[in-house]
Design an enzyme around this catalytic site. Structure first.
Site, mmCIF file in Angstrom:
data_model
loop_
_atom_site.group_PDB
_atom_site.id
_atom_site.type_symbol
_atom_site.label_atom_id
_atom_site.label_comp_id
_atom_site.label_asym_id
_atom_site.label_seq_id
_atom_site.Cartn_x
_atom_site.Cartn_y
_atom_site.Cartn_z
ATOM 1 N N GLU A 41 40.717 45.647 36.222
ATOM 2 C CA GLU A 41 39.562 44.793 35.579
ATOM 3 C C GLU A 41 40.260 43.410 34.756
ATOM 4 O OE1 GLU A 41 36.255 45.124 35.522
ATOM 5 O OE2 GLU A 41 36.574 46.606 36.811
ATOM 6 N N HIS A 98 35.585 39.995 43.017
ATOM 7 C CA HIS A 98 35.733 40.352 44.266
ATOM 8 C C HIS A 98 36.037 39.770 45.660
ATOM 9 C CE1 HIS A 98 33.306 43.226 41.815
ATOM 10 N NE2 HIS A 98 34.793 43.638 41.271
ATOM 11 N N THR A 144 42.186 51.143 38.411
ATOM 12 C CA THR A 144 41.358 50.272 37.263
ATOM 13 C C THR A 144 41.510 48.838 36.456
ATOM 14 O OG1 THR A 144 40.789 52.452 37.554
ATOM 15 C CG2 THR A 144 39.269 50.624 35.971
#
Length: 791
Positions: free
Chosen positions: A257, A266, A253
């Site tokens: 980020e 993305h 994660t």
């Protein structure tokens, strides 16, 4: 295709991109980007827009690629210092939300493995597109005061509650706990609640603007970094950490980020087969879930292992070479990211006096403008001594002062920084701030190049910059307002095509609008002003190959922030117009926007794949201009029309023959034919002292031209006291001469008869004070107004 689209990205200041934890892989709201960006801009309008950031970024990307091809790049590894703010609810260290130092270290290890593509780690891959990003992360050893930390890289804070919404994190927690983002990569580890309950993390996208104009207690600097849910921070591979929850328990994660924090989008481009503006990541239809290896969409095999997809942690293992180039470009051009390279807070000790350094939000300002200075000195100074030549204040001991410059010229800035070791030598930047003498009133445009009227090609039934087959609702041009002008008094729009459906030209209008730039993704937001322009005026201007000039009914306040000017397109009457633009590629910025038939604003670069600028000019200023409006633009002969003027102290109207009065802010017109009324203002420091408006008359009656307008001679002007009136014509009758001061008071006058063809009259103004006056000459109801100067 992606390479062609690289120049067309418009990125939000704030990209809050969420990965959603769900054991069952259920579909929930994953992304708060648009919502949070819109809220941020409303709260801090100083943010303006970053619509030119992508062009600069892509220019740097190309530069790096060319250097790489020529073998001129060096493999210097960048080290970024990290501070992890652990937001807990009173738990003991290592329990619940108050995660252990070992869990923090496990996360840092994963981050370095992924960004360095380390062999033997989960971050290694054999894909030929895979890249060692050559960026490493270290836990900060010193806090902002230069004190060695007991737990490297960890700032433990007891929160006011167990879990937080995104709004609470950005509005309360982050501003109260953030460390200088010029020196630290801020990471907040917390628990979420409310609509963010299923959120794993979000990031703030790199800014081009830095701290410019932002309040000290809020804005992008006070929220810069990433937020990660405590159950997804760390890796079970590195130790036993019971709070971690599969399938997001391997630390990816933060890798995801951090990619956003360094400028990556993305991989699916947040759209159906959209672009992420990186050439070597294959296009895909949407996000991937689980580990969908072998998935094919948009005609290509999807890179579901990419860190910027939504695959499970165990599936992710690649950044590409193109993504590396983009992140390295961000490290060069984004102010706070760039400064992190020289931060030395991961060292063992501070052993030297500070090395002074600073930046400003702008080096060129209008007279009376403000400049925000941001300290970037190395070696953690604790005291600052600034000297601002030509500034107010002239000195400051604040770390990040704001200085006003009232005098035109170029001025030096000096900084001395001090820490416990000692004081630096003075850093003197010569002629660093330039204060402009002119420019309080200005006309600005983005248009340059070849004037073009862009027609649709498939189907060829309309115009890209006007009415078209897509039924676009509006066209708008973005103005960055970099010099901070306070108001917009009017605009000039060059239309290249205009058509009136049969019988509609008589009273058809086109709506010209001013919007602020605080809509979603810096699109047109609230309407600040709108004005109806007769279609027949545009038709005449197009026929004469001239621009259409519009004066708004008031000085439109924009407060120094970006804004849009454009037109609303109505399809009901079958009329059509099109604005002139330049040719595709002749614009250096992305400024042309359109609102489609569903009411969604997009740039031309996104919606049509072209980059142009509309031929629209904004009349801007720090001072006001005279404005004029009418109760109606269309009337019957002889019917009353109320005319209103704003922006000055004294108003004079011409022609005076059909007006109730030639002086005052409001007059009544009784036009018998189509008439253009001009109002001139005095009494204040104006950008533009004159404005005009045309009232169109249905079934006009013949009107005799003013027989004294051309023949009346008033001299000398300026005068020291004697003012002579000379008129030669056949009219006899009552003559009235009146002199008015700047507030409309009558200060002198005479009444007499004109009995011959030749009329000469001298008035003695010896007792009248020096200044600007309006003289009104009347003969049998015919009026002439002139401005005179008494010296």
């Amino acid at each position: 295709m992606k390479l062609l689209l690289l120049k067309i990205l418009i990125l939000s200041t704030f990209i809050l991109l969420a990965i959603i934890p769900s054991i069952a892989q259920q579909q929930v709201n994953r992304c708060a980007t648009m919502e949070m960006d819109s809220l941020l801009r409303k709260k801090y309008p100083q943010l303006g827009s970053l619509i030119d950031f992508e062009l600069e970024l892509q220019s740097k990307v190309k530069e790096i690629e060319l250097q790489r091809q020529s073998g001129r790049t060096t493999a210097a590894v960048i080290t970024i210092p990290v501070i992890v703010h652990i937001i807990h609810n009173g738990e003991a260290i290592g329990q619940g939300r108050n995660i252990s130092a070992a869990q923090v270290q496990s996360q840092l290890d994963v981050l370095n493995e992924d960004f360095r593509r380390r062999a033997g780690s989960r971050g290694y891959n054999t894909d030929s597109r895979g890249a060692d990003i050559e960026i490493e992360f270290c836990l900060a050893a010193f806090n902002p005061q230069g004190i060695a930390m007991a737990e490297k890289g960890i700032d433990r804070r007891q929160g006011s509650r167990a879990a937080f919404t995104k709004e609470q994190m950005d509005g309360e927690v982050k501003p109260l706990t953030v460390w200088d983002p010029n020196r630290y990569y801020n990471i907040w580890v917390a628990d979420f609640t409310g609509s963010a309950q299923n959120l794993l993390g979000y990031a703030q996208f790199p800014s081009k603007s830095g701290l410019g104009g932002m309040p000290e207690d809020g804005g992008p600097a006070s929220t810069d970094g990433v937020v990660i849910k405590y159950t997804a921070f760390g890796s079970k591979d590195k130790g036993s950490f019971p709070v971690l929850q599969a399938p997001y328990d391997l630390g990816r994660t933060l890798t995801h980020e951090t990619g956003h924090w360094l400028g990556l989008r993305h991989i699916w481009g947040d759209g159906n087969c959209a672009t992420d503006y990186v050439d070597d990541t294959p296009t895909q239809q949407s996000e991937s879930r689980g580990c969908q290896k072998g998935r094919v969409s948009c005609g290509t095999a999807n890179m579901v292992e990419n860190y910027m997809d939504y695959s499970d942690d165990a599936c992710s293992n690649i950044f590409t070479r193109g993504q590396k180039t983009r992140m390295l470009a961000v490290m060069e051009i984004s102010p706070r990211r760039r400064e992190l390279i020289s931060s030395n807070v991961c060292g063992n000790a501070i052993v030297e006096a500070p090395i002074p350094n600073f930046r400003v939000d702008k080096q060129q300002v209008l007279r009376g403008g403000k400049v925000t200075f941001t300290d970037l000195s190395a070696n953690l100074p604790t005291q600052w001594q600034w000297t601002f030549e030509g500034g107010n204040p002239s000195t400051s001991t604040s770390q990040n002062p704001v200085v006003t410059y009232d005098t035109p010229g170029k001025f030096n800035v000096t900084l001395v920084a001090t820490n416990s070791i000692g004081s630096s030598a003075p850093l003197v930047r010569t002629d660093y701030i330039e204060v402009l003498e002119a420019g309080l009133c200005n006309s600005i445009t983005n248009f340059k190049g070849t004037a073009t009227v862009l027609k649709e090609t498939s189907p060829a039934t309309g115009y890209i910059t006007g009415h078209n087959s897509r039924k676009d609702q509006a066209k708008a041009e973005y103005f960055g307002n970099n010099l901070g002008y306070e108001n917009v008094s009017g605009t000039s729009i060059r239309f290249g095509y205009a058509y009136a459906a049969e019988g509609s030209a008589t009273e058809s209008t086109v709506t010209v609008v001013v919007w602020n730039a605080r809509g979603l993704q810096s699109s047109p937001g609230q309407i600040l002003e709108q004005k109806e322009i007769p279609l027949r005026t545009i038709l005449q201007d197009v026929a004469q190959n001239r621009e259409t000039k519009i004066s708004f009914d008031r000085n439109v306040p924009v407060g120094g922030y970006p804004f849009f000017i454009g037109v609303v397109l109505n399809y009901d009457k079958k009329d059509s117009v099109a604005i002139v633009s330049n040719q595709n590629g002749q614009s250096s910025q992305i400024t042309a926007w359109e609102r489609n038939s569903q009411g969604v604003w997009q740039t031309y670069s996104i919606s049509r794949g072209i980059n142009v600028a509309h031929a629209i000019t904004a009349n801007v200023g720090m001072n006001e201009s005279v404005q004029v409006g009418a109760s109606t633009l269309f009337t019957d002969a002889g019917q009353p029309v109320t005319l209103n003027a704003r922006g000055a102290g004294l108003f004079t109207w011409t022609p005076a023959t059909t007006l109730s009065s030639s002086l005052g802010a409001q007059v009544i017109a009784y036009p018998t034919q189509t008439t253009t009324y001009t109002v001139t203002g005095t009494g204040t420091d104006l950008c533009n002292p004159e404005a005009s408006i045309t009232v169109f008359v249905r079934n006009p009656t013949a009107v005799e031209p003013n027989p004294i307008e051309r023949n009346l001679i008033i001299s000398p002007n300026p005068t020291e006291g004697q003012l002579q009136f000379a008129l030669s014509n056949s009219i006899r009758g009552n003559v009235e001469i009146s002199l008015y001061n700047f507030i409309g008071q009558k200060v002198a006058g005479v009444k007499e008869q004109k009995t011959t063809a030749e009329y000469v009259k001298t008035i003695d103004l010896g007792s009248v004070a020096a200044g600007i006056y309006i003289v009104e000459f009347q003969l049998n109801g015919w009026k002439v107004m002139r401005k005179i100067v008494k010296i």
